[in-house]
Design an enzyme around this catalytic site. Structure first.
Site, PDB file in Angstrom:
ATOM      1  N   GLY A 153       0.816  -1.437  -0.101  1.00 17.25           N
ATOM      2  CA  GLY A 153       0.081  -0.028   0.067  1.00 17.25           C
ATOM      3  C   GLY A 153       0.880   1.343   0.046  1.00 17.25           C
ATOM      4  N   THR A 179       1.378   3.599   2.425  1.00 15.76           N
ATOM      5  CA  THR A 179       1.942   3.642   3.648  1.00 15.76           C
ATOM      6  C   THR A 179       3.125   2.784   3.895  1.00 15.76           C
ATOM      7  OG1 THR A 179      -0.125   4.068   4.693  1.00 15.76           O
ATOM      8  CG2 THR A 179       1.549   4.007   6.086  1.00 15.76           C
ATOM      9  N   ASP A 215       2.754  -3.511   8.268  1.00  7.66           N
ATOM     10  CA  ASP A 215       1.985  -3.403   6.796  1.00  7.66           C
ATOM     11  C   ASP A 215       0.987  -2.104   7.417  1.00  7.66           C
ATOM     12  OD1 ASP A 215       0.293  -3.403   4.824  1.00  7.66           O
ATOM     13  OD2 ASP A 215      -0.382  -5.678   5.198  1.00  7.66           O
ATOM     14  N   ALA A 260      -3.085  -0.412   7.073  1.00  2.00           N
ATOM     15  CA  ALA A 260      -4.673  -0.834   7.003  1.00  2.00           C
ATOM     16  C   ALA A 260      -5.682  -0.156   6.566  1.00  2.00           C
ATOM     17  CB  ALA A 260      -4.999  -0.960   8.593  1.00  2.00           C
ATOM     18  N   GLU A 309      -0.692 -10.683   2.022  1.00  2.45           N
ATOM     19  CA  GLU A 309      -0.649 -10.249   3.552  1.00  2.45           C
ATOM     20  C   GLU A 309      -0.719 -10.982   4.623  1.00  2.45           C
ATOM     21  OE1 GLU A 309      -1.747  -5.550   1.988  1.00  2.45           O
ATOM     22  OE2 GLU A 309      -3.332  -6.595   2.924  1.00  2.45           O
ATOM     23  N   LYS A 362      -7.744   6.213   9.724  1.00  2.00           N
ATOM     24  CA  LYS A 362      -7.970   4.589   9.646  1.00  2.00           C
ATOM     25  C   LYS A 362      -8.161   4.159  11.194  1.00  2.00           C
ATOM     26  CE  LYS A 362      -6.056   4.473   5.479  1.00  2.00           C
ATOM     27  NZ  LYS A 362      -4.870   3.930   5.257  1.00  2.00           N
TER      28      LYS A 362
HETATM   29  C1  5RP Z   1      -3.682  -3.543   0.699  1.00  2.00           C
HETATM   30  C2  5RP Z   1      -3.686  -3.327   2.215  1.00  2.00           C
HETATM   31  C3  5RP Z   1      -3.327  -1.787   2.398  1.00  2.00           C
HETATM   32  O1  5RP Z   1      -2.486  -2.163   3.577  1.00  2.00           O
HETATM   33  C4  5RP Z   1      -4.615  -0.730   2.938  1.00  2.00           C
HETATM   34  O2  5RP Z   1      -5.164  -0.621   1.837  1.00  2.00           O
HETATM   35  C5  5RP Z   1      -4.109   0.418   3.205  1.00  2.00           C
HETATM   36  O3  5RP Z   1      -3.313   0.957   2.064  1.00  2.00           O
HETATM   37  P1  5RP Z   1      -2.940   2.433   2.121  1.00  2.00           P
HETATM   38  O4  5RP Z   1      -1.648   2.582   2.896  1.00  2.00           O
HETATM   39  O5  5RP Z   1      -2.587   2.922   0.725  1.00  2.00           O
HETATM   40  O6  5RP Z   1      -3.765   3.618   2.751  1.00  2.00           O
HETATM   41  O7  5RP Z   1      -4.475  -3.680   2.950  1.00  2.00           O
HETATM   42  O8  5RP Z   1      -4.376  -4.820   0.530  1.00  2.00           O
END
Ligand code: 5RP
Length: 219
Positions: free
Chosen positions: A29, A31, A81, A83, A103, A121
């Site tokens: 993602g 982040t 990761d 979310a 993931e 989030k």
């Molecule tokens: C990918 C995910 C990502 O962690 C989630 O979508 C958050 O993404 P971002 O950091 O772009 O907001 O689960 O499958």
């Protein structure tokens, strides 16, 4: 601060959970992209990374970080990761980037799951964000009917196939009062590859990007 700056802040902060010379689990993602960028600048490098998507693999390799196959790893000390939502017990909705299955596989290898996210989030109850499910194509209509019976409106994500070649169904209107129970239930449905609830694999730390800086929340 912009959302992008908050993501960069938590991406950098996540470095403190990474041990030089070890292999780190890496999510997917925007982040996580910031985390990978920070990882590339770390003074003492990691030995490599287990990646959860083609997207992250490409970014890791472009940064000169060795990518290790999950099949060759027995344990990871940490998985980092993002979310789509995280609640106050570390349970998450993931899959907005369609990488939920890999993931969860990489998260399952890890002793500790660290979630990096901007404060948008952080939620009281999961379910405002549409819940992603990776589904084998022939089961899609039945999975949609099953969600309708639970009061959810499920829709196939247009133009998207996962790295595993399956469609994603996004479910709106669910009130996820018991994330673990819903995760376990949906996991039983034939054709479901992965449900984007991470309650069995919840985060034990959340690094939240706020206007006041990074808030570290032990969960
Ligand atoms: C990918 C995910 C990502 O962690 C989630 O979508 C958050 O993404 P971002 O950091 O772009 O907001 O689960 O499958």
């Amino acid at each position: 601060m912009t959302q992008d700056e908050l993501k960069a802040l938590v991406g950098l902060a996540a470095l403190q959970y990474v041990t030089a010379g070890q292999i780190v689990g890496v999510g997917t993602g925007s982040t996580v992209d910031k985390f990978i960028d920070a990882l590339a600048t770390a003074k003492d490098p990691v030995a490599g990374a287990v990646s959860s998507s083609v997207r992250s693999t490409q970014r890791l390799q472009a940064c000169g970080i060795r990518v290790v196959e999950a099949t060759g790893v027995q344990r990871l000390s940490v998985y980092i990761d993002g979310a789509d939502e995280i609640d106050h017990q570390g349970r998450m909705i993931k899959g907005g980037g369609a990488a939920l299955t890999r993931e969860k596989i990489v998260a399952d290898l890890a002793d500790r799951i660290v979630c990096i996210a901007d404060e948008s989030k952080w939620v009281q109850t999961l379910g405002q964000f549409p819940l992603p499910i990776e589904v084998i194509q022939m089961a899609v209509p039945q999975v949609i009917r099953r969600f309708a019976a639970l009061g959810g409106q499920a829709q196939v994500r247009a133009g998207v196939l996962t790295d595993n070649g399956h469609p994603i169904v996004d479910v709106r209107g669910l009130k996820i009062s018991d994330p673990l129970a819903l995760e376990l239930e949906v996991n039983q449905w034939p054709g479901v590859v992965t449900v984007g609830i991470f309650a069995r694999h919840r985060a034990s730390v959340c690094l939240l990007g706020t206007a006041q800086g990074v808030r570290t929340i032990e969960l």
